[in-house]
Design an enzyme around this catalytic site. Sequence first.
Site, PDB file in Angstrom:
ATOM      1  N   SER A 238       0.851  -1.188   0.000  1.00 18.61           N
ATOM      2  CA  SER A 238       0.000   0.000   0.000  1.00 18.61           C
ATOM      3  C   SER A 238       0.884   1.234   0.000  1.00 18.61           C
ATOM      4  CB  SER A 238      -0.894  -0.004   1.231  1.00 18.61           C
ATOM      5  OG  SER A 238      -0.107   0.321   2.359  1.00 18.61           O
ATOM      6  N   LYS A 239       0.234   2.376   0.004  1.00 17.97           N
ATOM      7  CA  LYS A 239       0.950   3.658  -0.031  1.00 17.97           C
ATOM      8  C   LYS A 239       2.014   3.769   1.054  1.00 17.97           C
ATOM      9  CE  LYS A 239      -2.599   6.685  -1.852  1.00 17.97           C
ATOM     10  NZ  LYS A 239      -3.730   7.462  -1.378  1.00 17.97           N
TER      11      LYS A 239
END
Length: 472
Positions: A238-239
């Site tokens: 994820s980010k």
Amino acid sequence: MTIRTRFAPSPTGYLHVGGARTALFSWLYARKHGGTFVLRIEDTDAERSTVDSINAILEGMTWLGLDYDEGPFFQTDRFERYGAIIARLLDEGKAYRCYCSKERLDALRAEQMARKEKPRYDGHCRHLKDQPGEVSHVVRFQNPADGVVVVEDLIRGKVVFQNNELDDLIIARSDGTPTYNLTVVVDDMDMEITHVIRGDDHLNNSPRQINILQALEGTPPVYAHVPMILGEDGKRLSKRHGAVSVMQYHDAGFLPEALLNYLVRLGWSHGDQEIFSVDEMYQHFDIVDVNNSASTFNPSKLSWLNQHYLKECDPAHVAHHLSSHLGRLGIDPAQGPELVEVVKAQQERAKTLVEMAETSIYFYKDFDEYDDKAAKKNLKPGVLEPLAGLRDRLSELSQWAAAPIHQAIIDTAEAFDVKMGKIAQPLRVAITGGASSPSIDITAQLIGRERTLQRLDKALKYIKDREDATQS
Ligand code: GLU
């Protein structure tokens, strides 16, 4: 049989590297088998779907070179078709209207949870007579009550689901709009998709989709559920782990070849080969060889691949990608040397296109200031005369090319009885502003005679001013 695969993103964000890998596998499988690759935009969620996201997905795919043969199709253009299928299922008694209130469903759920059962719809409206008039309702698919659904997954192997574990799924909401599992089935059927290659977060949807498809007398496709990508801490990528959008890699100066090569190796291998051209991918890739466990994203390997491709790709190709990065720095590549020649000089040196662009500015634009340390060390009074001598030699060259420039440096060094480096490095600082550049003769050739001489004049003045300052 002609192989037909599809990529079916929901346009609710950018193109994620995980999505891009799924698209790549789907695309490769079609290309390898002379099949057709379809792009379908699953934009039925009006609240979350955006035009920006559609554009970002198309931009990412174009940049990666994942071209589609059919589409993009938009699910929002197909509501009539979904409506007709829902009506057909209702007519054939394979779906039914459900009038259960939210309160009833909530209470049912709470009771099931209290009994430690998996919450599922109890089929209350299954045999109910249709209510007259406009009573609010959803439409549910009547799932087979017993038996099993077997998903023969090309990556996961055989996965068996019990029908009695599956709900009577809602296929139309109370406002009449179709739900995801219905639209996917109708589209995969109408688009004659033979192989559904997608993320394994959809594995649990497959038995439901197979049941609906069978109710429609369609033939189920072959499935291949691609395991997810993890960050280096073992959590879903994820980010938090850094760049996860394909276009962030574009912006950071990666070549599409590097990202494609990186993605194809994420969960797939062919012996110990690391470098794959697209042709080699066509040749060797097979979906059945994809790992059935998650893979870990490794940014340093991606950087290594990027450097490899910057070195090995055709300079014209690198130049094509470099020009947009120069543009971002306000540089017009038409105002200086051929970009392809700059790439040839820089190819071995840069790790990213951004770095290549940043270290190529002086080829196109005068700089205002010297790198402080480089100027202090190299542009000092002692080099004034040799540098002035070199300037004269350079101004008289009949041909402005690396070889005669090189010779002029040698001749100047001899004439002033200094080592070549004592001339070359001040020249470098004088014409590039800093202490590092490709080989100095090529650098000067590319900067051009006029700019080289002007910058030398400026450097000579700088040294004089420095000398004056120390004497006063
Ligand atoms: N639209 C779904 C998603 O973006 C994919 C559906 C599918 O591949 O069947 O997750």
